[in-house]
Design a protein around this motif. Structure first.
Motif, mmCIF file in Angstrom:
data_model
loop_
_atom_site.group_PDB
_atom_site.id
_atom_site.type_symbol
_atom_site.label_atom_id
_atom_site.label_comp_id
_atom_site.label_asym_id
_atom_site.label_seq_id
_atom_site.Cartn_x
_atom_site.Cartn_y
_atom_site.Cartn_z
ATOM 1 N N CYS A 17 44.329 11.566 -2.881
ATOM 2 C CA CYS A 17 44.824 10.589 -1.895
ATOM 3 C C CYS A 17 43.744 10.136 -0.919
ATOM 4 C CB CYS A 17 45.992 11.188 -1.115
ATOM 5 S SG CYS A 17 47.427 11.550 -2.138
ATOM 6 N N ALA A 18 42.507 10.585 -1.116
ATOM 7 C CA ALA A 18 41.367 10.264 -0.239
ATOM 8 C C ALA A 18 41.637 10.693 1.201
ATOM 9 C CB ALA A 18 41.001 8.787 -0.313
ATOM 10 N N LEU A 19 42.242 11.857 1.356
ATOM 11 C CA LEU A 19 42.499 12.407 2.683
ATOM 12 C C LEU A 19 41.407 13.403 3.044
ATOM 13 C CD1 LEU A 19 46.334 13.084 2.398
ATOM 14 C CD2 LEU A 19 45.192 11.181 3.565
ATOM 15 N N ASN A 64 37.476 11.697 15.513
ATOM 16 C CA ASN A 64 36.498 10.658 15.225
ATOM 17 C C ASN A 64 36.971 9.793 14.057
ATOM 18 O OD1 ASN A 64 34.223 9.170 14.385
ATOM 19 N ND2 ASN A 64 32.835 10.753 15.160
ATOM 20 N N GLU A 65 37.560 8.661 14.391
ATOM 21 C CA GLU A 65 38.115 7.772 13.370
ATOM 22 C C GLU A 65 37.043 7.244 12.416
ATOM 23 O OE1 GLU A 65 40.665 3.641 13.131
ATOM 24 O OE2 GLU A 65 40.813 4.863 14.939
ATOM 25 N N GLU A 66 35.876 6.929 12.951
ATOM 26 C CA GLU A 66 34.775 6.429 12.124
ATOM 27 C C GLU A 66 34.320 7.494 11.120
ATOM 28 O OE1 GLU A 66 30.242 5.223 13.012
ATOM 29 O OE2 GLU A 66 31.731 4.090 14.173
ATOM 30 N N LEU A 67 34.266 8.733 11.565
ATOM 31 C CA LEU A 67 33.886 9.842 10.693
ATOM 32 C C LEU A 67 34.914 10.024 9.578
ATOM 33 C CD1 LEU A 67 31.839 12.128 10.221
ATOM 34 C CD2 LEU A 67 33.207 13.540 11.766
ATOM 35 N N ARG A 68 36.201 9.944 9.923
ATOM 36 C CA ARG A 68 37.252 10.061 8.905
ATOM 37 C C ARG A 68 37.143 8.942 7.871
ATOM 38 N NH1 ARG A 68 40.296 10.887 13.404
ATOM 39 N NH2 ARG A 68 41.386 8.893 13.181
ATOM 40 N N ALA A 69 36.870 7.720 8.335
ATOM 41 C CA ALA A 69 36.735 6.589 7.416
ATOM 42 C C ALA A 69 35.546 6.798 6.473
ATOM 43 C CB ALA A 69 36.581 5.292 8.198
ATOM 44 N N PHE A 71 34.290 9.697 5.615
ATOM 45 C CA PHE A 71 34.679 10.802 4.736
ATOM 46 C C PHE A 71 35.546 10.274 3.601
ATOM 47 C CE2 PHE A 71 36.276 15.506 5.106
ATOM 48 C CZ PHE A 71 36.007 15.709 3.777
ATOM 49 N N ARG A 72 36.530 9.434 3.931
ATOM 50 C CA ARG A 72 37.398 8.849 2.899
ATOM 51 C C ARG A 72 36.573 8.074 1.864
ATOM 52 N NH1 ARG A 72 41.072 7.723 7.397
ATOM 53 N NH2 ARG A 72 42.883 9.072 7.108
ATOM 54 N N SER A 73 35.624 7.302 2.335
ATOM 55 C CA SER A 73 34.773 6.532 1.421
ATOM 56 C C SER A 73 33.985 7.447 0.496
ATOM 57 C CB SER A 73 33.808 5.656 2.210
ATOM 58 O OG SER A 73 34.509 4.680 2.927
ATOM 59 N N GLN A 74 33.462 8.532 1.040
ATOM 60 C CA GLN A 74 32.703 9.489 0.231
ATOM 61 C C GLN A 74 33.603 10.146 -0.808
ATOM 62 O OE1 GLN A 74 31.004 12.174 3.062
ATOM 63 N NE2 GLN A 74 29.467 10.711 3.743
ATOM 64 N N ILE A 75 34.833 10.444 -0.416
ATOM 65 C CA ILE A 75 35.783 11.043 -1.372
ATOM 66 C C ILE A 75 36.023 10.091 -2.533
ATOM 67 C CG2 ILE A 75 38.195 11.727 -1.718
ATOM 68 C CD1 ILE A 75 38.126 12.865 1.175
ATOM 69 N N VAL A 76 36.344 8.836 -2.214
ATOM 70 C CA VAL A 76 36.627 7.845 -3.257
ATOM 71 C C VAL A 76 35.408 7.661 -4.159
ATOM 72 C CG1 VAL A 76 37.119 5.391 -3.665
ATOM 73 C CG2 VAL A 76 38.417 6.666 -1.936
ATOM 74 N N GLU A 77 34.241 7.633 -3.566
ATOM 75 C CA GLU A 77 33.006 7.428 -4.319
ATOM 76 C C GLU A 77 32.702 8.600 -5.260
ATOM 77 O OE1 GLU A 77 28.412 7.223 -2.985
ATOM 78 O OE2 GLU A 77 29.752 5.841 -1.957
ATOM 79 N N ASN A 78 33.043 9.826 -4.858
ATOM 80 C CA ASN A 78 32.616 11.017 -5.593
ATOM 81 C C ASN A 78 33.706 11.742 -6.379
ATOM 82 O OD1 ASN A 78 30.086 10.612 -4.469
ATOM 83 N ND2 ASN A 78 30.484 11.948 -2.748
ATOM 84 N N ARG A 79 34.959 11.438 -6.151
ATOM 85 C CA ARG A 79 36.032 12.276 -6.719
ATOM 86 C C ARG A 79 36.147 12.233 -8.238
ATOM 87 N NH1 ARG A 79 41.075 8.983 -4.106
ATOM 88 N NH2 ARG A 79 40.746 7.069 -5.267
ATOM 89 N N ASN A 80 35.686 11.172 -8.877
ATOM 90 C CA ASN A 80 35.781 11.145 -10.337
ATOM 91 C C ASN A 80 34.997 12.269 -10.990
ATOM 92 O OD1 ASN A 80 37.628 9.121 -10.693
ATOM 93 N ND2 ASN A 80 36.098 7.505 -10.792
#
Length: 106
Positions: A17-19, A64-69, A71-80
């Motif tokens: 869920c990119a959380l 830190n909202e920017e940090l969470r955003a 982090f979410r991007s890194q998850i989406v980029e790397n989760r495969n």
């Protein structure tokens, strides 16, 4: 990921869920499953070695909202890498082949 328990399913669902999630590396294998997931996809910053760093990281992430955003991007980029990695499957297969060739049957 809760302190002292793996949270494997929770971490996998969160990643799917990119959380953003923070985990702590446990002493035993059950406490290393969640941390292993994050490390496998290059998110080591969120794997803590102590309760103090776990709490500090969770607070930092929550505030830190920017940090969470990011982090979410890194998850989406790397989760495969979690879903398409044949290395552990090949390692288990090789173990079974080795055991069979050495006469271990059960």
């Amino acid at each position: 990921d809760t302190i002292g328990f793996s949270g494997f399913n929770t971490v996998m669902h969160a990643i799917n869920c990119a959380l953003p999630i923070v985990t702590i590396r446990g002493e035993f294998m059950r406490g290393r499953l969640g941390s292993g997931i994050l490390e496998h996809i290059g998110l080591n910053k969120w794997v803590c070695d102590s309760e103090e760093s776990y709490i500090a990281s969770a607070i930092e992430l929550a505030n830190n909202e920017e940090l969470r955003a990011s982090f979410r991007s890194q998850i989406v980029e790397n989760r495969n890498g979690l879903y398409r990695d044949h290395l552990p499957i090949d390692a288990m297969k090789n173990l079974f082949v080795s055991l069979k060739s050495n006469g271990v049957t059960s």
